[in-house]
Design a protein around this motif. Structure first.
Motif, PDB file in Angstrom:
ATOM      1  N   GLN A  38      48.077  41.532  22.384  1.00 50.46           N
ATOM      2  CA  GLN A  38      48.730  42.333  23.250  1.00 50.46           C
ATOM      3  C   GLN A  38      48.743  43.897  22.848  1.00 50.46           C
ATOM      4  N   THR A  39      48.510  43.974  21.539  1.00 43.76           N
ATOM      5  CA  THR A  39      48.184  45.304  20.807  1.00 43.76           C
ATOM      6  C   THR A  39      46.741  45.975  21.364  1.00 43.76           C
ATOM      7  N   LEU A  40      45.963  45.128  21.375  1.00 43.40           N
ATOM      8  CA  LEU A  40      44.714  45.403  21.711  1.00 43.40           C
ATOM      9  C   LEU A  40      44.617  45.772  23.300  1.00 43.40           C
ATOM     10  N   LEU A  41      45.366  45.161  24.184  1.00 46.47           N
ATOM     11  CA  LEU A  41      45.636  45.648  25.613  1.00 46.47           C
ATOM     12  C   LEU A  41      46.270  47.115  25.770  1.00 46.47           C
ATOM     13  N   ASP A  42      47.246  47.010  24.822  1.00 45.86           N
ATOM     14  CA  ASP A  42      48.085  48.387  24.932  1.00 45.86           C
ATOM     15  C   ASP A  42      46.942  49.681  24.292  1.00 45.86           C
ATOM     16  N   VAL A  43      46.089  49.357  23.461  1.00 47.24           N
ATOM     17  CA  VAL A  43      45.081  50.206  22.820  1.00 47.24           C
ATOM     18  C   VAL A  43      44.154  50.642  24.098  1.00 47.24           C
ATOM     19  N   LEU A  44      43.521  49.534  24.657  1.00 48.48           N
ATOM     20  CA  LEU A  44      42.461  49.745  25.748  1.00 48.48           C
ATOM     21  C   LEU A  44      43.174  50.629  26.782  1.00 48.48           C
ATOM     22  N   ASP A  45      44.321  50.185  27.182  1.00 46.62           N
ATOM     23  CA  ASP A  45      44.933  50.965  28.342  1.00 46.62           C
ATOM     24  C   ASP A  45      45.014  52.358  28.029  1.00 46.62           C
ATOM     25  N   LEU A  46      45.305  52.830  26.766  1.00 42.92           N
ATOM     26  CA  LEU A  46      45.345  54.377  26.505  1.00 42.92           C
ATOM     27  C   LEU A  46      43.837  54.808  26.314  1.00 42.92           C
ATOM     28  N   ALA A  47      42.756  54.034  26.087  1.00 42.21           N
ATOM     29  CA  ALA A  47      41.526  54.446  25.806  1.00 42.21           C
ATOM     30  C   ALA A  47      40.578  54.712  27.028  1.00 42.21           C
ATOM     31  N   ALA A  48      39.547  55.464  26.413  1.00 43.01           N
ATOM     32  CA  ALA A  48      38.314  55.718  27.819  1.00 43.01           C
ATOM     33  C   ALA A  48      38.028  54.622  28.709  1.00 43.01           C
ATOM     34  N   ILE A  49      38.139  53.441  28.102  1.00 45.14           N
ATOM     35  CA  ILE A  49      37.553  52.247  28.933  1.00 45.14           C
ATOM     36  C   ILE A  49      38.614  51.660  29.569  1.00 45.14           C
ATOM     37  N   ALA A  50      39.983  52.405  29.632  1.00 45.60           N
ATOM     38  CA  ALA A  50      40.959  51.699  30.286  1.00 45.60           C
ATOM     39  C   ALA A  50      40.623  51.749  31.759  1.00 45.60           C
ATOM     40  N   ASN A  51      40.943  50.515  32.264  1.00 43.94           N
ATOM     41  CA  ASN A  51      40.644  50.244  33.795  1.00 43.94           C
ATOM     42  C   ASN A  51      41.711  49.226  34.383  1.00 43.94           C
ATOM     43  N   PRO A  52      41.883  49.292  35.685  1.00 45.50           N
ATOM     44  CA  PRO A  52      42.808  48.408  36.329  1.00 45.50           C
ATOM     45  C   PRO A  52      42.392  46.890  36.262  1.00 45.50           C
TER      46      PRO A  52
ATOM     47  N   PRO B 235      47.193  40.528  30.655  1.00 47.81           N
ATOM     48  CA  PRO B 235      48.373  39.632  30.237  1.00 47.81           C
ATOM     49  C   PRO B 235      48.289  38.080  30.758  1.00 47.81           C
ATOM     50  N   PRO B 236      47.994  37.838  32.016  1.00 45.14           N
ATOM     51  CA  PRO B 236      47.887  36.434  32.328  1.00 45.14           C
ATOM     52  C   PRO B 236      46.743  35.782  31.435  1.00 45.14           C
ATOM     53  N   MET B 237      45.718  36.451  30.950  1.00 41.86           N
ATOM     54  CA  MET B 237      44.671  35.724  30.103  1.00 41.86           C
ATOM     55  C   MET B 237      45.256  35.350  28.977  1.00 41.86           C
ATOM     56  N   LEU B 238      46.106  36.144  28.462  1.00 41.79           N
ATOM     57  CA  LEU B 238      46.893  35.825  27.179  1.00 41.79           C
ATOM     58  C   LEU B 238      47.554  34.624  27.220  1.00 41.79           C
ATOM     59  N   GLN B 239      48.258  34.388  28.591  1.00 40.85           N
ATOM     60  CA  GLN B 239      48.923  32.998  28.423  1.00 40.85           C
ATOM     61  C   GLN B 239      48.011  31.978  29.103  1.00 40.85           C
ATOM     62  N   ASN B 240      47.001  31.754  29.075  1.00 36.15           N
ATOM     63  CA  ASN B 240      45.833  30.916  29.682  1.00 36.15           C
ATOM     64  C   ASN B 240      46.197  30.813  31.262  1.00 36.15           C
ATOM     65  N   ASN B 241      46.611  31.716  31.900  1.00 33.86           N
ATOM     66  CA  ASN B 241      47.288  31.765  33.388  1.00 33.86           C
ATOM     67  C   ASN B 241      45.837  32.342  34.336  1.00 33.86           C
ATOM     68  N   TYR B 242      44.984  31.567  34.797  1.00 37.01           N
ATOM     69  CA  TYR B 242      44.038  31.972  35.699  1.00 37.01           C
ATOM     70  C   TYR B 242      44.047  31.382  37.138  1.00 37.01           C
ATOM     71  N   THR B 243      45.401  31.788  37.783  1.00 35.01           N
ATOM     72  CA  THR B 243      45.635  31.430  39.082  1.00 35.01           C
ATOM     73  C   THR B 243      44.445  32.283  39.812  1.00 35.01           C
ATOM     74  N   PRO B 244      43.848  31.647  40.637  1.00 34.58           N
ATOM     75  CA  PRO B 244      42.738  32.440  41.364  1.00 34.58           C
ATOM     76  C   PRO B 244      43.056  33.320  42.267  1.00 34.58           C
ATOM     77  N   ALA B 245      42.641  34.372  42.062  1.00 40.85           N
ATOM     78  CA  ALA B 245      42.549  35.632  43.085  1.00 40.85           C
ATOM     79  C   ALA B 245      41.117  35.853  43.489  1.00 40.85           C
ATOM     80  N   PHE B 246      40.247  35.614  42.695  1.00 39.56           N
ATOM     81  CA  PHE B 246      38.685  35.734  42.919  1.00 39.56           C
ATOM     82  C   PHE B 246      38.259  34.524  42.106  1.00 39.56           C
ATOM     83  N   PRO B 247      37.792  33.563  42.892  1.00 40.49           N
ATOM     84  CA  PRO B 247      37.440  32.134  42.319  1.00 40.49           C
ATOM     85  C   PRO B 247      36.221  32.418  41.451  1.00 40.49           C
ATOM     86  N   LEU B 248      36.126  31.756  40.400  1.00 37.31           N
ATOM     87  CA  LEU B 248      34.956  31.910  39.322  1.00 37.31           C
ATOM     88  C   LEU B 248      33.615  31.549  40.057  1.00 37.31           C
ATOM     89  N   LYS B 249      33.659  30.626  40.824  1.00 42.43           N
ATOM     90  CA  LYS B 249      32.278  29.845  41.238  1.00 42.43           C
ATOM     91  C   LYS B 249      31.975  30.966  42.271  1.00 42.43           C
TER      92      LYS B 249
END
Ligand SMILES: NC(=O)C1=CN([C@@H]2O[C@H](COP(=O)(O)OP(=O)(O)OC[C@H]3O[C@@H](n4cnc5c(N)ncnc54)[C@H](OP(=O)(O)O)[C@@H]3O)[C@@H](O)[C@H]2O)C=CC1
Ligand SMILES: O=CCCC(=O)O
Length: 291
Positions: free
Chosen positions: A201-215, A222-236
């Motif tokens: 989670q601290t990594l996410l906070d650092v990334l969000d303030l860094a030059a590589i921050a992105n939407p 956050p959902p990835m840290l919870q193993n939550n992969y509810t599909p918005a864009f299917p992996l296939k």
């Protein structure tokens, strides 16, 4: 806004885009291979066509939002497909993510019958589709682009007209090749942080303030840290886009080892049965854990 628009394909994206158009007062006739998926659109005021051909017959122009090249071709060329009723004065806009060859085949068939064709794949996922915040990457017949602009302005926050057929498909594949590669690097970073004793989670906070921050990191982290992969864009579909982008790299003799490695990870994830989950589930190939 008076003319009826056709809409073929009511998956995650098609449904969200069609509902958004209906909410903004457009009249739609919809079709989906699994016809029962039209019911929810009828509740929002849409009419239903029994076949793609029936939709095209009724509408000045018709939009397709299908899963992949095979589906995009099938809806146009198969029995009761778009080609049966496309003619002078009618248009077909394919918003699916496909390769330039597929788009060109469709374009040639439509224009040989006097119809107009536009490819218009989109950047942005389920939520931007619901909110009319897509980025539209159009190419093909300029007159049809202009005719469709009122609908594009509702579906998207910005539309690009990229010239001749194929340029929209190619632009979309380049964007998704970068996105798929980034998702793999992000997954490895999350796991590396965790296993080396850092708080992800601290990594996410650092990334969000860094030059590589992105939407994408901000939304998917956050959902990835919870193993939550509810599909918005299917992996296939992401793996399909990596495959098509790598083919584009082959055609142009571009060495793309990062994208090739990312494609292998998406293939592995599909093999693990994760194809219908969100593309962020590629994270599991790094974790190697149970979902
Ligand atoms: N989800 C996303 O975030 C984004 C997706 N895209 C692209 O948009 C397109 C649609 O994606 P999405 O909505 O997520 O995908 P879904 O898998 O949710 O929906 C796919 C659609 O294609 C239809 N379909 C599949 N095969 C056929 C076939 N052989 N004949 C007719 N119809 C078929 C499905 O019908 P049925 O319901 O019967 O299965 C469904 O309507 C893809 O090209 C994808 O790469 C682009 C930007 C973002
Ligand atoms: O093709 C899917 C793109 C998803 C996105 O742009 O978030």
């Amino acid at each position: 806004m008076g003319e009826e628009i056709g809409f073929l394909g009511l998956g995650i994206m098609g449904k969200a885009m069609a509902v958004n158009l209906l909410r903004h007062g457009f009249k739609l006739t919809v079709w989906n291979r699994t016809l029962s998926k039209c019911d929810e659109l009828v509740e929002h005021g849409a009419s239903v066509g029994e076949t793609p051909a029936a939709v095209v017959k009724k509408c000045k122009y018709t939009i397709g939002m299908l899963s992949d090249p095979a589906a995009a071709l099938s809806v146009v060329f198969d029995k009761d497909g778009v080609l049966e009723h496309i003619c002078t004065g009618k248009g077909y806009i394919d918003m699916s993510t496909v390769d330039a060859d597929t788009s060109s085949k469709i374009s040639e068939a439509i224009t040989s019958k006097g119809g107009h064709f536009l490819e218009a794949p989109v950047s942005g996922s389920k939520k931007p589709a619901e909110d009319g915040q897509l980025v539209i990457l159009a190419a093909g017949e300029k007159a049809l682009y202009e005719e469709a602009l009122p609908a594009f302005n509702v579906m998207g926050k910005k539309s690009f007209f990229l010239g001749h057929v194929g340029n929209g498909a190619r632009m979309k594949l380049v964007v998704n090749m970068i996105m798929g590669s980034m998702m793999n690097a992000f997954s490895e970073g999350l796991e590396l942080a965790d296993r080396s004793g850092l708080n992800p989670q601290t990594l996410l906070d650092v990334l969000d303030l860094a030059a590589i921050a992105n939407p994408m990191f901000k939304m998917k982290g956050p959902p990835m840290l919870q193993n939550n992969y509810t599909p918005a864009f299917p992996l296939k579909h992401q793996q399909k886009d990596m495959r098509l982008a790598l083919a584009l790299g082959d055609e142009n003799a571009i060495s793309m080892p990062v994208a090739a490695a990312a494609n292998e990870a998406f293939k592995k994830a599909r093999n693990l049965g994760l194809g219908d989950l969100d593309f962020s589930a590629v994270h599991q190939t790094v974790k190697g854990g149970e979902l």
